[in-house]
Design a protein around this motif. Structure first.
Motif, PDB file in Angstrom:
ATOM      1  N   LYS A   1     101.786 -62.221  79.974  1.00  0.00           N
ATOM      2  CA  LYS A   1     101.576 -63.479  80.678  1.00  0.00           C
ATOM      3  C   LYS A   1     100.267 -63.362  81.466  1.00  0.00           C
ATOM      4  O   LYS A   1     100.212 -62.699  82.501  1.00  0.00           O
ATOM      5  N   PRO A   2      99.166 -63.981  80.991  1.00  0.00           N
ATOM      6  CA  PRO A   2      97.903 -63.924  81.733  1.00  0.00           C
ATOM      7  C   PRO A   2      97.946 -64.824  82.964  1.00  0.00           C
ATOM      8  O   PRO A   2      98.782 -65.722  83.072  1.00  0.00           O
ATOM      9  N   SER A   3      97.018 -64.594  83.877  1.00  0.00           N
ATOM     10  CA  SER A   3      96.847 -65.538  84.974  1.00  0.00           C
ATOM     11  C   SER A   3      96.433 -66.891  84.421  1.00  0.00           C
ATOM     12  O   SER A   3      95.572 -66.980  83.531  1.00  0.00           O
ATOM     13  N   GLU A   4      97.030 -67.943  84.952  1.00  0.00           N
ATOM     14  CA  GLU A   4      96.680 -69.286  84.500  1.00  0.00           C
ATOM     15  C   GLU A   4      95.250 -69.661  84.882  1.00  0.00           C
ATOM     16  O   GLU A   4      94.691 -70.630  84.346  1.00  0.00           O
ATOM     17  N   LYS A   5      94.631 -68.866  85.776  1.00  0.00           N
ATOM     18  CA  LYS A   5      93.244 -69.133  86.165  1.00  0.00           C
ATOM     19  C   LYS A   5      92.240 -68.579  85.159  1.00  0.00           C
ATOM     20  O   LYS A   5      91.105 -69.046  85.086  1.00  0.00           O
ATOM     21  N   VAL A   6      92.654 -67.558  84.388  1.00  0.00           N
ATOM     22  CA  VAL A   6      91.732 -66.916  83.436  1.00  0.00           C
ATOM     23  C   VAL A   6      92.463 -66.635  82.115  1.00  0.00           C
ATOM     24  O   VAL A   6      92.657 -65.480  81.736  1.00  0.00           O
ATOM     25  N   PRO A   7      92.829 -67.661  81.372  1.00  0.00           N
ATOM     26  CA  PRO A   7      93.662 -67.453  80.176  1.00  0.00           C
ATOM     27  C   PRO A   7      92.893 -67.156  78.895  1.00  0.00           C
ATOM     28  O   PRO A   7      93.512 -66.855  77.876  1.00  0.00           O
TER      29      PRO A   7
ATOM     30  N   TYR B   1      86.815 -50.071  68.192  1.00  0.00           N
ATOM     31  CA  TYR B   1      85.568 -50.407  67.492  1.00  0.00           C
ATOM     32  C   TYR B   1      85.248 -51.892  67.661  1.00  0.00           C
ATOM     33  O   TYR B   1      84.086 -52.270  67.919  1.00  0.00           O
ATOM     34  N   LEU B   2      86.257 -52.752  67.556  1.00  0.00           N
ATOM     35  CA  LEU B   2      86.023 -54.195  67.688  1.00  0.00           C
ATOM     36  C   LEU B   2      85.635 -54.574  69.116  1.00  0.00           C
ATOM     37  O   LEU B   2      84.814 -55.490  69.320  1.00  0.00           O
ATOM     38  N   LEU B   3      86.210 -53.909  70.105  1.00  0.00           N
ATOM     39  CA  LEU B   3      85.773 -54.142  71.489  1.00  0.00           C
ATOM     40  C   LEU B   3      84.294 -53.791  71.648  1.00  0.00           C
ATOM     41  O   LEU B   3      83.542 -54.520  72.311  1.00  0.00           O
ATOM     42  N   GLU B   4      83.891 -52.693  71.060  1.00  0.00           N
ATOM     43  CA  GLU B   4      82.486 -52.282  71.138  1.00  0.00           C
ATOM     44  C   GLU B   4      81.582 -53.275  70.424  1.00  0.00           C
ATOM     45  O   GLU B   4      80.514 -53.657  70.939  1.00  0.00           O
ATOM     46  N   GLN B   5      82.001 -53.732  69.255  1.00  0.00           N
ATOM     47  CA  GLN B   5      81.179 -54.652  68.467  1.00  0.00           C
ATOM     48  C   GLN B   5      81.069 -56.030  69.115  1.00  0.00           C
ATOM     49  O   GLN B   5      80.062 -56.731  68.929  1.00  0.00           O
ATOM     50  N   ASN B   6      82.065 -56.414  69.877  1.00  0.00           N
ATOM     51  CA  ASN B   6      82.099 -57.752  70.483  1.00  0.00           C
ATOM     52  C   ASN B   6      81.908 -57.701  71.994  1.00  0.00           C
ATOM     53  O   ASN B   6      82.256 -58.660  72.689  1.00  0.00           O
ATOM     54  N   LEU B   7      81.328 -56.626  72.481  1.00  0.00           N
ATOM     55  CA  LEU B   7      81.226 -56.414  73.921  1.00  0.00           C
ATOM     56  C   LEU B   7      80.506 -57.559  74.621  1.00  0.00           C
ATOM     57  O   LEU B   7      80.980 -58.074  75.639  1.00  0.00           O
ATOM     58  N   GLU B   8      79.388 -57.991  74.105  1.00  0.00           N
ATOM     59  CA  GLU B   8      78.619 -59.038  74.782  1.00  0.00           C
ATOM     60  C   GLU B   8      79.410 -60.348  74.848  1.00  0.00           C
ATOM     61  O   GLU B   8      79.482 -60.999  75.903  1.00  0.00           O
ATOM     62  N   GLU B   9      80.017 -60.735  73.749  1.00  0.00           N
ATOM     63  CA  GLU B   9      80.813 -61.963  73.728  1.00  0.00           C
ATOM     64  C   GLU B   9      81.976 -61.881  74.708  1.00  0.00           C
ATOM     65  O   GLU B   9      82.253 -62.827  75.470  1.00  0.00           O
ATOM     66  N   LEU B  10      82.686 -60.759  74.717  1.00  0.00           N
ATOM     67  CA  LEU B  10      83.827 -60.585  75.607  1.00  0.00           C
ATOM     68  C   LEU B  10      83.394 -60.606  77.069  1.00  0.00           C
ATOM     69  O   LEU B  10      84.077 -61.179  77.927  1.00  0.00           O
ATOM     70  N   ALA B  11      82.256 -59.992  77.363  1.00  0.00           N
ATOM     71  CA  ALA B  11      81.741 -59.982  78.738  1.00  0.00           C
ATOM     72  C   ALA B  11      81.348 -61.388  79.183  1.00  0.00           C
ATOM     73  O   ALA B  11      81.621 -61.780  80.329  1.00  0.00           O
ATOM     74  N   ARG B  12      80.727 -62.158  78.321  1.00  0.00           N
ATOM     75  CA  ARG B  12      80.356 -63.528  78.669  1.00  0.00           C
ATOM     76  C   ARG B  12      81.596 -64.368  78.964  1.00  0.00           C
ATOM     77  O   ARG B  12      81.586 -65.201  79.879  1.00  0.00           O
ATOM     78  N   LEU B  13      82.652 -64.149  78.213  1.00  0.00           N
ATOM     79  CA  LEU B  13      83.888 -64.893  78.430  1.00  0.00           C
ATOM     80  C   LEU B  13      84.507 -64.543  79.780  1.00  0.00           C
ATOM     81  O   LEU B  13      84.941 -65.430  80.534  1.00  0.00           O
ATOM     82  N   VAL B  14      84.538 -63.258  80.102  1.00  0.00           N
ATOM     83  CA  VAL B  14      85.030 -62.814  81.411  1.00  0.00           C
ATOM     84  C   VAL B  14      84.191 -63.442  82.521  1.00  0.00           C
ATOM     85  O   VAL B  14      84.721 -63.943  83.526  1.00  0.00           O
ATOM     86  N   GLN B  15      82.888 -63.412  82.349  1.00  0.00           N
ATOM     87  CA  GLN B  15      81.989 -63.975  83.364  1.00  0.00           C
ATOM     88  C   GLN B  15      82.267 -65.460  83.583  1.00  0.00           C
ATOM     89  O   GLN B  15      82.364 -65.923  84.721  1.00  0.00           O
ATOM     90  N   GLU B  16      82.428 -66.206  82.515  1.00  0.00           N
ATOM     91  CA  GLU B  16      82.648 -67.646  82.624  1.00  0.00           C
ATOM     92  C   GLU B  16      83.945 -67.980  83.354  1.00  0.00           C
ATOM     93  O   GLU B  16      83.966 -68.842  84.232  1.00  0.00           O
ATOM     94  N   GLU B  17      85.036 -67.306  82.975  1.00  0.00           N
ATOM     95  CA  GLU B  17      86.319 -67.718  83.533  1.00  0.00           C
ATOM     96  C   GLU B  17      86.635 -67.068  84.869  1.00  0.00           C
ATOM     97  O   GLU B  17      87.415 -67.613  85.654  1.00  0.00           O
TER      98      GLU B  17
END
Length: 485
Positions: A174-180, A76-92
């Motif tokens: 352990k995330p990639s250091e390029k997209v943390p 539910y939280l992924l759905e509610q925050n989809l736009e914010e999460l997508a913008r973050l993915v796009q930026e990094e």
């Protein structure tokens, strides 16, 4: 710096790493500084593992029907925050917003599958002799680790997080250091969803943390997604230390195009597969094998490729080093006699001159011995090789060391079945450019695209994240004494 300095996430809190060393996190879109990521050491990992180990007893003994409630809320939280999460993915990461939205939608689907796990691990019970029952149960492993790449900052972490945790394990990622940045936001959403402290932990860093994960005596299993070169190293080191390991590597996916393929659909799918996510995905079309007279389809691919515009419907590649490496592959192919039909080198996007962009690139008359035909380019580039027969095309596909995916474009069912039966790849597409299975079907390749047993998603992942406990019970004294006593 747009965001604050990245911190590790241990026992439910964001904490500074014990080391002061760090790397800049730069947006591929425009070269702007987003953040700094710490280069944590083995001591930081040990803190995370201790937190996970302390949380394991209570979390693993919590009934799965209770554990899964966290992931209903998380979905539910992924759905509610989809736009914010997508913008973050796009930026990094640099992908387009539409691609970033699709990534979060896939993370939602993966979580939805995890919510079905209580129905899939009910175990088995059978009366094997009069008054005697045998039972099989799935039980969690303990502390597990997930090492994830840069190309899908949210989706690939969610290949492992929902399933591993719902099944009762505690995790260090352990995330990639390029997209943390995206994994830090995932940690916040998991806590908001009710995940107990210590069950999920994040340690940032470079190869030092990867090595420490492989060596840590309290980590029971390791999943890895990245290049084949590193996947081999991780698999050898983790299994040498008696851990389960599933390491997914690179790919060289071949699309076989037959003369009877529908031209428009084929051209659109080939182009989308080649250029989607700037070609930075292990399921991207990297090589096309033209079988017979398909020049009319190649002409249409050129038309479609020219509709893909960097900075508009084509995102950036992850770094300047990646851009330079991809352009070198193109130049080397041209020098060796290949013909560049669409050239994506030396691209500058207005207003984003410091970004890292490669335009869509279509290269014809590539031969199998060229480097661009054999190696993973990881960019929006497709190499076209030509054969006279389908079996010649399959021989080229099967000669490559990888085995993630292969597709065939045809209207002939017999030809399609021949490819399914004979292509040496774990995922096959028929008139599909990116043959990623949807949940509950699992994701995983063959050959040098995967090291270890099982797949990383879907039903197959249950076997990786659990072990079987077998119990035999006799309460009935009238059962007597026999060989089972």
């Amino acid at each position: 710096m747009k965001y604050g300095k990245v911190k590790n996430y241990i026992n439910g809190k964001f904490t500074d790493a014990l080391t002061s060393a760090s790397l800049d996190v730069v947006s591929p879109i425009d070269g702007n500084l987003l953040s700094q990521v710490p280069l944590s050491g083995a001591d930081d990992l040990d803190l995370a593992v201790k937190a996970a180990k302390a949380a394991f007893k209570e979390w693993s003994q919590t009934p799965i029907k209770v554990r899964v409630q966290v992931f209903f809320k998380y979905k539910y939280l992924l759905e509610q925050n989809l736009e914010e999460l997508a913008r973050l993915v796009q930026e990094e990461n640099g992908k387009t917003y539409t691609e970033a939205v699709a990534e979060i939608e896939k993370a939602i689907e993966l979580t939805e599958f995890a919510c079905s796990l209580p129905q899939l691990i009910t175990g088995e019970l059978l009366e094997v002799s009069k008054g005697i029952e045998c039972r099989i149960e799935y039980v969690p492993l303990g502390v597990v680790a997930s090492i994830v790449p840069f190309n899908f900052p949210s989706m690939v972490p969610n290949w492992t997080i929902p399933n591993a945790l719902t099944l009762g394990n505690c995790m260090v990622i352990k995330p990639s250091e390029k997209v943390p940045l995206s994994v830090g936001r995932i940690a916040e959403l998991l806590k908001e969803a009710g995940l107990p402290d210590g069950v999920f932990n994040v340690v940032h860093g470079d190869s030092t943390i990867v090595e420490a994960i492989c060596d840590h005596p309290d980590i029971e299993a390791v999943s890895f997604v990245g290049s084949t070169k590193v996947a081999k190293i991780v698999y050898r080191r983790a299994t040498y230390n008696y851990k389960r390991c599933l390491a997914l590597g690179g790919a060289k996916n071949h699309l076989l195009v037959l003369p009877d393929a529908i031209p428009g659909m084929t051209a659109q799918n080939v182009t989308a597969s080649m250029s989607g996510c700037a070609g930075q995905r292990c399921m991207a079309a990297s090589a096309m094998v033209a079988v017979g007279k398909v020049d009319h389809i190649i002409d249409q691919i050129v038309v479609e490729a020219n509709k893909v515009i960097p900075g508009d419907n084509l995102g950036a590649v992850i770094s300047k080093e990646s851009k330079d490496r991809i352009e070198k592959y193109i130049t080397d192919a041209e020098t060796q006699g290949a013909k560049i039909l669409v050239d994506g080198r030396n691209i500058k996007v207005t207003g984003k001159e410091n970004g890292f962009y490669i335009g869509p690139t279509v290269i014809d008359y590539v031969t199998p011995e060229m480097n661009i035909a054999k190696e993973e380019v990881f960019g929006p580039v497709i190499s076209i090789m030509r054969t006279n027969t389908l079996d010649e095309a399959l021989a080229i596909e099967n000669a490559n060391p990888y085995g993630n995916a292969a597709s065939v474009f045809t209207q002939n069912g017999g030809a399609a079945r021949h490819v399914i039966n004979n292509a040496s790849a774990g995922m096959i597409g028929i008139n599909v450019g990116v043959p990623v299975p949807r949940e509950p079907f699992s994701f995983g390749g063959w050959n040098e695209s995967k090291f270890g047993v099982g797949d990383i998603t879907g039903k197959s992942s249950i076997e990786f994240w659990t072990k079987l406990k077998k119990s035999t019970t006799k309460w009935n004294p009238d059962a007597g004494v026999n060989w089972m006593s």
